[in-house]
Design a protein around this motif. Structure first.
Motif, PDB file in Angstrom:
ATOM      1  N   VAL A 194       0.863  -1.182   0.000  1.00  0.00           N
ATOM      2  CA  VAL A 194       0.000   0.000   0.000  1.00  0.00           C
ATOM      3  C   VAL A 194       0.899   1.232   0.000  1.00  0.00           C
ATOM      4  CG1 VAL A 194      -1.776   1.278   1.256  1.00  0.00           C
ATOM      5  CG2 VAL A 194      -1.818  -1.220   1.240  1.00  0.00           C
ATOM      6  N   SER A 195       0.616   2.177  -0.896  1.00  0.00           N
ATOM      7  CA  SER A 195       1.459   3.372  -1.004  1.00  0.00           C
ATOM      8  C   SER A 195       0.755   4.647  -0.552  1.00  0.00           C
ATOM      9  CB  SER A 195       1.946   3.539  -2.446  1.00  0.00           C
ATOM     10  OG  SER A 195       0.876   3.430  -3.360  1.00  0.00           O
ATOM     11  N   SER A 196      -0.587   4.630  -0.440  1.00  0.00           N
ATOM     12  CA  SER A 196      -1.326   5.821  -0.005  1.00  0.00           C
ATOM     13  C   SER A 196      -2.719   5.404   0.441  1.00  0.00           C
ATOM     14  CB  SER A 196      -1.431   6.841  -1.147  1.00  0.00           C
ATOM     15  OG  SER A 196      -2.027   6.244  -2.284  1.00  0.00           O
ATOM     16  N   LEU A 197      -3.336   6.237   1.259  1.00  0.00           N
ATOM     17  CA  LEU A 197      -4.727   5.991   1.662  1.00  0.00           C
ATOM     18  C   LEU A 197      -5.347   7.281   2.159  1.00  0.00           C
ATOM     19  CD1 LEU A 197      -4.698   5.967   4.991  1.00  0.00           C
ATOM     20  CD2 LEU A 197      -4.020   3.611   4.706  1.00  0.00           C
ATOM     21  N   VAL A 198      -6.686   7.310   2.190  1.00  0.00           N
ATOM     22  CA  VAL A 198      -7.408   8.487   2.673  1.00  0.00           C
ATOM     23  C   VAL A 198      -8.762   8.051   3.212  1.00  0.00           C
ATOM     24  CG1 VAL A 198      -8.556   9.030   0.484  1.00  0.00           C
ATOM     25  CG2 VAL A 198      -8.039  10.872   2.086  1.00  0.00           C
ATOM     26  N   LEU A 199      -9.225   8.747   4.237  1.00  0.00           N
ATOM     27  CA  LEU A 199     -10.561   8.524   4.808  1.00  0.00           C
ATOM     28  C   LEU A 199     -11.514   9.581   4.290  1.00  0.00           C
ATOM     29  CD1 LEU A 199      -9.687   7.769   8.537  1.00  0.00           C
ATOM     30  CD2 LEU A 199     -11.017   6.249   7.071  1.00  0.00           C
ATOM     31  N   GLY A 200     -12.770   9.193   4.064  1.00  0.00           N
ATOM     32  CA  GLY A 200     -13.801  10.168   3.747  1.00  0.00           C
ATOM     33  C   GLY A 200     -14.129  10.976   4.987  1.00  0.00           C
ATOM     34  N   LYS A 201     -13.953  12.289   4.908  1.00  0.00           N
ATOM     35  CA  LYS A 201     -14.114  13.124   6.108  1.00  0.00           C
ATOM     36  C   LYS A 201     -15.580  13.353   6.478  1.00  0.00           C
ATOM     37  CE  LYS A 201      -9.697  13.721   6.658  1.00  0.00           C
ATOM     38  NZ  LYS A 201      -9.229  12.751   5.681  1.00  0.00           N
ATOM     39  N   ALA A 202     -16.489  13.251   5.508  1.00  0.00           N
ATOM     40  CA  ALA A 202     -17.903  13.504   5.811  1.00  0.00           C
ATOM     41  C   ALA A 202     -18.510  12.370   6.627  1.00  0.00           C
ATOM     42  CB  ALA A 202     -18.688  13.701   4.515  1.00  0.00           C
ATOM     43  N   SER A 203     -18.235  11.133   6.236  1.00  0.00           N
ATOM     44  CA  SER A 203     -18.850   9.984   6.905  1.00  0.00           C
ATOM     45  C   SER A 203     -17.933   9.320   7.912  1.00  0.00           C
ATOM     46  CB  SER A 203     -19.269   8.944   5.863  1.00  0.00           C
ATOM     47  OG  SER A 203     -18.128   8.391   5.229  1.00  0.00           O
ATOM     48  N   GLY A 204     -16.614   9.405   7.681  1.00  0.00           N
ATOM     49  CA  GLY A 204     -15.677   8.674   8.520  1.00  0.00           C
ATOM     50  C   GLY A 204     -15.784   7.179   8.341  1.00  0.00           C
ATOM     51  N   ARG A 205     -16.495   6.750   7.300  1.00  0.00           N
ATOM     52  CA  ARG A 205     -16.752   5.315   7.097  1.00  0.00           C
ATOM     53  C   ARG A 205     -16.207   4.796   5.771  1.00  0.00           C
ATOM     54  NH1 ARG A 205     -17.581   5.940  11.689  1.00  0.00           N
ATOM     55  NH2 ARG A 205     -19.314   5.179  12.965  1.00  0.00           N
ATOM     56  N   VAL A 254       0.146   4.025  -7.309  1.00  0.00           N
ATOM     57  CA  VAL A 254      -0.695   5.166  -6.920  1.00  0.00           C
ATOM     58  C   VAL A 254      -0.096   5.800  -5.665  1.00  0.00           C
ATOM     59  CG1 VAL A 254      -3.003   5.894  -6.235  1.00  0.00           C
ATOM     60  CG2 VAL A 254      -2.725   4.073  -7.934  1.00  0.00           C
ATOM     61  N   GLU A 255       0.378   7.044  -5.790  1.00  0.00           N
ATOM     62  CA  GLU A 255       1.111   7.709  -4.711  1.00  0.00           C
ATOM     63  C   GLU A 255       0.224   8.590  -3.834  1.00  0.00           C
ATOM     64  OE1 GLU A 255       4.618   7.663  -4.039  1.00  0.00           O
ATOM     65  OE2 GLU A 255       4.624   5.926  -5.331  1.00  0.00           O
ATOM     66  N   SER A 256      -0.947   9.012  -4.351  1.00  0.00           N
ATOM     67  CA  SER A 256      -1.809   9.927  -3.581  1.00  0.00           C
ATOM     68  C   SER A 256      -3.261   9.726  -3.978  1.00  0.00           C
ATOM     69  CB  SER A 256      -1.387  11.382  -3.836  1.00  0.00           C
ATOM     70  OG  SER A 256      -2.173  12.278  -3.075  1.00  0.00           O
ATOM     71  N   VAL A 257      -4.162   9.734  -3.000  1.00  0.00           N
ATOM     72  CA  VAL A 257      -5.604   9.621  -3.261  1.00  0.00           C
ATOM     73  C   VAL A 257      -6.346  10.643  -2.404  1.00  0.00           C
ATOM     74  CG1 VAL A 257      -5.716   7.216  -4.008  1.00  0.00           C
ATOM     75  CG2 VAL A 257      -5.713   7.732  -1.573  1.00  0.00           C
ATOM     76  N   ARG A 258      -7.506  11.079  -2.894  1.00  0.00           N
ATOM     77  CA  ARG A 258      -8.314  12.064  -2.159  1.00  0.00           C
ATOM     78  C   ARG A 258      -9.768  11.931  -2.573  1.00  0.00           C
ATOM     79  NH1 ARG A 258      -7.294  14.819   2.530  1.00  0.00           N
ATOM     80  NH2 ARG A 258      -8.558  16.691   2.647  1.00  0.00           N
ATOM     81  N   LEU A 259     -10.683  11.996  -1.603  1.00  0.00           N
ATOM     82  CA  LEU A 259     -12.127  11.983  -1.840  1.00  0.00           C
ATOM     83  C   LEU A 259     -12.662  13.400  -1.724  1.00  0.00           C
ATOM     84  CD1 LEU A 259     -12.835   8.894   0.402  1.00  0.00           C
ATOM     85  CD2 LEU A 259     -13.520   8.971  -1.989  1.00  0.00           C
ATOM     86  N   ASN A 260     -13.680  13.740  -2.539  1.00  0.00           N
ATOM     87  CA  ASN A 260     -14.279  15.067  -2.369  1.00  0.00           C
ATOM     88  C   ASN A 260     -15.215  15.056  -1.164  1.00  0.00           C
ATOM     89  OD1 ASN A 260     -16.475  13.653  -3.439  1.00  0.00           O
ATOM     90  ND2 ASN A 260     -17.145  15.361  -4.722  1.00  0.00           N
TER      91      ASN A 260
END
Length: 663
Positions: free
Chosen positions: A23-34, A66-72
């Motif tokens: 795994v090289s990157s990860l992100v949590l959805g900030k609105a739901s935290g789920r 994949v080095e970076s991920v982001r959710l809107n």
């Protein structure tokens, strides 16, 4: 009368094998935290629902890690940047690729969605920041100013500013309307890894590898306070939704800070290692960390954490958004962000704009469709999370429930023993999904079941720096082989004697290591850093050199040109080591030398010879020639390793760029 159950303040929720490779990157959805998105060296982006074992959706199309991920913010779009510099945007509701954005020349290190408009900001190892319009599929603006890799980007809550953090030790604030830099915030003495805007006030927080968190006033453009003494590099910070405090995800702990004045409200022990991202939901803080191919999630009960600045509120106030809550009376009043108040001023979503594009896609979009797929691997979870948003519901949306806190360890042990093993998921097929008739999704009859227990792996060629167990220690290695079945029972004395066989050897090794470090420490206290490094090299033990360099790397001012001549041959050995921690230390030291001394070395070597005899200049010239020769030798090694994937490859590619002038 029943005794009340004592529950944990922090606990591990689950551990999953998220990718076939690291795994090289990860992100949590900030609105739901789920919602969790992970990027891997296998070039995939996988989506997960926290505390569920199976992958919801796997997004393909990238051809490099994949080095970076982001959710809107609404968690409807996801953007992923790769090692090659390409960026892809997917629509999660439609389960299809939306945009492919090309333009960066090196790794994508950071991404962020604009809070209101349909824009994405990207920061790269090529030092550029680009602002992209998703609707027009093009770069709107390029911001130049950083001299090293841009590690973090964040839009302000009102969408007017963009903050950037980089390896050049600076934080910069950019005005999106004017298209120029508003202010630069110096002060950090190490790479800045993360920045976060206060949810309400004109305040910015930045965390750095120099183990400090700095708070910046965005009206006066000056530092408000600085929190020092973090146990390690600061990688994850998050403001509480009401802005009363800042959470810092440290090595195996969560710290809660205030900034006027700077103080620590609470420290919670959480065994999450190096936490990579944080989110808050239902008065619980969710933290996620990754190691190799595994991702672990943790929960902290914030109702049991001290957050000075929070006040008792009635239910009416609780139902309002954080921006409408009044600031705490004891906090100095700062300007509040002005957010768009009407739907008319808010740009339309890309999804609505892209309906026509789905009916008549261009040839370039067709190619994206063929190259990129969204493989729905869990139809039930996918429909529950993404599909309800497409229709109008007559009932209020269902709120996610808090994760139940487990009892303390002494109570949990008995229950764990009685817990039945989870059954294997039944096979099922996923129906074809045709969003707008623009293509079909791959039908998976057997979605891969990701268990919460990682599968045993063979001993790696490179030993990772962070491990949960020692290497090569197996009980069978210490016990005699049983030749006759009837003699299976082993007497305790025999077992202990076998275990003690290697004990004396280990004690000798550790005693020798301690003696060597004591020798180096004694030289350092009586002489200079150069003498102590010479003594460490003379001992001929790389572990002692690594321990010493880890200290010297923390203070760049200790480095001198004559020190480089001694350290560079050792760096060449470290870069070829099978231990990840040795390679990391070598890369850090080499990066410091290249940044501080390579321009000086090239200038001195290119200068015309002096008239007359200048002893000091001749000595300096000799040292520069020696360093240049050693750097040339190391550059070929760095070039050969720059093709590696993951963190190692990224570090070697950055070094290769810094050493370009040697070619």
């Amino acid at each position: 009368m029943a005794t009340p159950v004592v529950t944990k303040t922090a606990w591990k929720l689950q551990e999953i094998v998220a990718h076939a490779s690291n795994v090289s990157s990860l992100v949590l959805g900030k609105a739901s935290g789920r919602l969790l998105a992970t990027g891997g060296d296998d070039c995939r982006v996988n989506l997960w629902s926290i505390n569920k074992p199976n992958c919801i959706m796997s997004l393909t199309g990238h051809t490099s890690p994949v080095e970076s991920v982001r959710l809107n913010t609404p968690e409807e779009l996801i953007v992923a940047g790769s090692q090659s510099g390409s960026i892809r945007v997917w629509d999660l509701e439609a389960a299809k690729i939306l945009r492919t954005l090309m333009g960066h020349k090196a790794n994508i290190c950071s991404l962020d969605f604009h809070p209101y408009g349909e824009f994405v900001a990207s920061g790269s190892q090529d030092t550029n920041i680009k602002l992209w319009d998703i609707r027009r599929k093009g770069c709107v603006f390029r911001y130049r100013g950083h001299s090293q890799a841009v590690r973090c980007l964040r839009f302000s809550p009102d969408g007017k500013w963009l903050a950037s953090a980089a390896d050049d030790h600076t934080v910069k604030l950019w005005d999106l309307t004017a298209g120029k830099m508003m202010s630069e915030f110096p002060g950090h003495t190490g790479p800045v890894n993360v920045v976060e805007f206060h949810p309400n006030e004109y305040l910015l927080a930045s965390g750095s590898s120099d183990r400090t968190i700095r708070f910046w006033d965005l009206e006066k453009f000056q530092v408000v306070s600085c929190i020092e003494g973090e146990p390690g590099p600061v990688r994850s910070i998050l403001f509480n939704p009401d802005g009363c405090c800042l959470y810092s995800g440290c090595q195996d702990s969560l710290r809660v800070y205030g900034w006027e004045p700077e103080r620590c409200f609470d420290v919670v022990l959480v065994h999450w290692g190096k936490v990579a991202d944080l989110a808050i939901c239902n008065d619980q803080l969710i933290g996620v960390a990754f190691s190799q191919s595994n991702v672990s999630s943790y929960v902290v009960d914030l109702t049991r954490v001290t957050r000075t600045g929070t006040v008792a509120r009635d239910p009416v106030q609780d139902s309002r958004p954080p921006a409408q809550q009044p600031p705490h009376p004891s906090a100095p009043l700062r300007r509040i962000y002005e957010r768009p108040s009407t739907a008319c001023s808010k740009p339309q979503r890309v999804k609505q704009n892209s309906e026509s594009e789905r009916r008549s896609p261009s040839s370039e979009d067709d190619r994206d469709e063929r190259e990129s797929r969204a493989e729905i691997q869990n139809a039930e979870d996918y429909n529950e999370i993404f599909q309800p948003k497409n229709s109008i519901s007559r009932t209020p949306p269902r709120r996610s429930e808090p994760f139940p806190a487990p009892p303390e360890d002494d109570m949990a042990t008995a229950k764990e023993a009685a817990k039945p093993s989870p059954a294997t998921d039944a096979q099922f097929s996923v129906p074809n999904v045709c969003p707008g008739g623009a293509g079909t999704l791959e039908v998976l009859s057997r979605p891969p079941v990701i268990t919460s227990t990682p599968a045993p792996k063979a001993e790696p060629a490179i030993f990772p720096a962070t491990r949960n167990e020692p290497i090569g220690l197996k009980a069978s290695n210490f016990l005699p082989a049983v030749k006759i079945p009837q003699q299976a029972e082993l007497v305790d004395e025999d077992a202990m004697s076998q275990i003690r066989k290697g004990h004396d050897t280990m004690c000798v090794v550790l005693t020798s290591r301690h003696k060597n470090l004591d020798t180096v420490r004694g030289v350092w206290t009586t002489g200079d850093i150069k003498t102590s490094v010479d003594s460490a090299v003379a001992i001929n033990d790389l572990s002692v050199v690594v321990d010493l360099l880890n200290i010297v790397n923390q203070k760049a001012s200790l480095w001198k040109l004559d020190l480089c001549t001694t350290v560079l041959p050792q760096i060449e050995k470290l870069l070829q080591s099978k231990y990840e921690s040795y390679v990391q230390t070598g890369c850090t030291s080499l990066k410091l030398i290249l940044q501080r001394f390579l321009p000086l070395i090239t200038d001195i070597l290119a200068a015309p010879p002096s008239v007359g005899v200048d002893i000091s200049r001749e000595e300096r010239l000799h040292k520069c020639r020696l360093c240049y020769k050693q750097l040339k030798s190391i550059s070929s090694l760095v070039k050969s390793k720059s093709g590696l994937s993951g963190r190692h490859g990224s570090a070697f590619r950055e070094l290769h760029l810094l050493m370009a002038s040697l070619d």
